[in-house]
Design an enzyme around this catalytic site. Sequence first.
Site, PDB file in Angstrom:
ATOM      1  N   MET A 159       0.848  -1.189   0.000  1.00  0.00           N
ATOM      2  CA  MET A 159       0.000   0.000   0.000  1.00  0.00           C
ATOM      3  C   MET A 159       0.888   1.245   0.000  1.00  0.00           C
ATOM      4  O   MET A 159       1.671   1.446   0.932  1.00  0.00           O
ATOM      5  CB  MET A 159      -0.901  -0.026   1.235  1.00  0.00           C
ATOM      6  CG  MET A 159      -1.817   1.159   1.387  1.00  0.00           C
ATOM      7  SD  MET A 159      -3.144   0.876   2.608  1.00  0.00           S
ATOM      8  CE  MET A 159      -2.222   0.432   4.066  1.00  0.00           C
ATOM      9  N   ARG A 287      -6.623  -1.948   9.411  1.00  0.00           N
ATOM     10  CA  ARG A 287      -6.851  -1.499  10.788  1.00  0.00           C
ATOM     11  C   ARG A 287      -7.372  -2.640  11.655  1.00  0.00           C
ATOM     12  O   ARG A 287      -7.012  -2.750  12.836  1.00  0.00           O
ATOM     13  CB  ARG A 287      -7.817  -0.319  10.798  1.00  0.00           C
ATOM     14  CG  ARG A 287      -7.147   0.970  10.332  1.00  0.00           C
ATOM     15  CD  ARG A 287      -8.113   2.113  10.086  1.00  0.00           C
ATOM     16  NE  ARG A 287      -7.357   3.301   9.684  1.00  0.00           N
ATOM     17  CZ  ARG A 287      -7.911   4.423   9.259  1.00  0.00           C
ATOM     18  NH1 ARG A 287      -9.221   4.518   9.159  1.00  0.00           N
ATOM     19  NH2 ARG A 287      -7.156   5.444   8.921  1.00  0.00           N
ATOM     20  N   TYR A 415       0.887   3.440  12.946  1.00  0.00           N
ATOM     21  CA  TYR A 415       0.562   3.275  11.523  1.00  0.00           C
ATOM     22  C   TYR A 415      -0.884   2.856  11.297  1.00  0.00           C
ATOM     23  O   TYR A 415      -1.603   2.518  12.232  1.00  0.00           O
ATOM     24  CB  TYR A 415       1.550   2.377  10.803  1.00  0.00           C
ATOM     25  CG  TYR A 415       1.800   0.960  11.238  1.00  0.00           C
ATOM     26  CD1 TYR A 415       0.951   0.238  12.055  1.00  0.00           C
ATOM     27  CD2 TYR A 415       2.946   0.317  10.775  1.00  0.00           C
ATOM     28  CE1 TYR A 415       1.211  -1.069  12.399  1.00  0.00           C
ATOM     29  CE2 TYR A 415       3.223  -1.004  11.109  1.00  0.00           C
ATOM     30  CZ  TYR A 415       2.359  -1.691  11.924  1.00  0.00           C
ATOM     31  OH  TYR A 415       2.638  -2.991  12.253  1.00  0.00           O
ATOM     32  N   GLU A 416      -1.285   2.925  10.033  1.00  0.00           N
ATOM     33  CA  GLU A 416      -2.689   2.738   9.620  1.00  0.00           C
ATOM     34  C   GLU A 416      -3.619   3.745  10.283  1.00  0.00           C
ATOM     35  O   GLU A 416      -4.768   3.443  10.597  1.00  0.00           O
ATOM     36  CB  GLU A 416      -3.169   1.301   9.888  1.00  0.00           C
ATOM     37  CG  GLU A 416      -2.372   0.241   9.166  1.00  0.00           C
ATOM     38  CD  GLU A 416      -2.317   0.461   7.655  1.00  0.00           C
ATOM     39  OE1 GLU A 416      -3.208   1.112   7.106  1.00  0.00           O
ATOM     40  OE2 GLU A 416      -1.351  -0.027   7.044  1.00  0.00           O
ATOM     41  N   GLY A 417      -3.132   4.945  10.490  1.00  0.00           N
ATOM     42  CA  GLY A 417      -3.903   6.003  11.145  1.00  0.00           C
ATOM     43  C   GLY A 417      -3.584   6.014  12.618  1.00  0.00           C
ATOM     44  O   GLY A 417      -3.869   5.045  13.331  1.00  0.00           O
TER      45      GLY A 417
END
Length: 538
Positions: A159, A287, A415-417
């Site tokens: 990604m 997530r 990570y991932e927000g």
Amino acid sequence: MSSTAATDLIFGLTRVVGLPALTEQAGAPLGAEDIAAIVTEADRFCTEVLLPNAAAADRHGAIYANGVVTTPPSYPTSYAQWVEGGWQSLAAPEAHGGQGLPASLWIAMTELGMAADTSFMLGPLLTAGAIDCLVHYATPDQAERWLPKMVTGEWTGAMCLTEPGAGSDLGVLKTRATPLANGKYALHGEKIFITWGEHDCTDNIVYLVLARLPDAPPGSRGISLFVATKLKEDGTRNDLRCGGIERKMGIHASPTCVMLFEGAEAELVGEPHRGLQAMFAMMNNARLGVGTQGVAHGAAALRLAEGYAEMRVQGGQPIARHADVQRMLMEMRAITLAGRLLALETALCVDRHRLLGDEHAQTRLALLTPILKAWCTDRGVETASTGIQVHGGMGFVEDTGAAQMMRDARIAPIYEGTNGIQAIDLLVRKVAKDGGAEMRVLLNEVRRLPDARLHAAADRLDAATTLVLDAQGRDAEAAQSVAVAYLEAAGWLLGGWMLARAAAEDSEAYGALADFYLRRLLPRTAGRVAEIEGALAA
């Protein structure tokens, strides 16, 4: 013999969240024995193939030289066994060569794999997210060309969102896509923090890349999604390369790459300027996986701490018999099991939607995902820290492995927000969007269990929901300043709910642990609500 984690996962899937009943209702029955067999075999793979090499892989790390990334020596062989075992295809659609099994089984495998070797498992986790995105947004022709080999694991997925100047604020990203005469596009730009962006475990990699078309409007509404592959269809190398890998605090064996797109040939996926919507399919999948990663860090830290506490003698007895060490171990067990069951509950929402077309399951999934991601990853860091404390001074040196758990766990809240973004997402996009309706449906489900402690905590969170919604209407910044406290309160409550459900199914096995949580950890919900009340009264 199955590990404790595998035993709990089998119990959680079959008795707590009710996967067999769901599959029966969907007309594709998967019995308790089938679930147990799959989880047991997954546990065997992780404990026999991944775990024995994990410490050496961490010490070796990923290596970059002259554009080439080399993973630890054990990884190519372990990855070949991963592919041979069919693990990547576990929950992938049958239409693309997958086994079509429930997502909740994939989450069980994710936990076991992450607890064995986080760095290794990050590759398959990102590939699963890429598969999910392409299943929903690729054209039939694109799906036919890319998905079968991704589903088997012959190709991995990566990604590519973040840029040096565009982290959480994707609206300012600069990578551009220029139309080519053959209907494809040339990508120009730099992406950073690309997990498994380059490696030596597969020949080809499928990159999902966010970029701007020449006519793109400014901001996030001007982002499109493209796919570029490391090797073009004629077998030649695409015009992309790894410009280096990061030297990191943890996950040393996972190559975190700088990827340079220098005119790389790519295809548009989905509609122009709607790429962020498509990429969120991959991000939400990730997530859920990263929340489960937080559980896995707790499980791995617990495994090490329990083993050390039994053999370390102080004061004439193993420290496992010392009252404060017992307290720490009980906290680690209770928090880890609460997170494990919450991950399964969240994954079952995916299965309810896929298997039954249950639209409410999508609403519940949207509510639970930020809680799972943030609460479980923060608990993973805390539990890893507690694990070091159990080891004492030996936990601070690398030989025991406890320090690696802490190093590896620390990235998950980022990570991932980031977890702050997860909390704002919960408050603004989930709770405020429907006036708290779905949160209150969930709170009513919590109240159905006959435990006054859960009822009182649910009532306090209900009142806090009213407070934060009122604040959001008056002063959005004030409301967002307590978003983390609100998410934390929800997480502690839902953890107690899951453990109480486990105890209701088997009080002998889970009653004492549930009671410990409800007496000693659930009050943290009230503490976080008190923080909200104090902040909003100021």
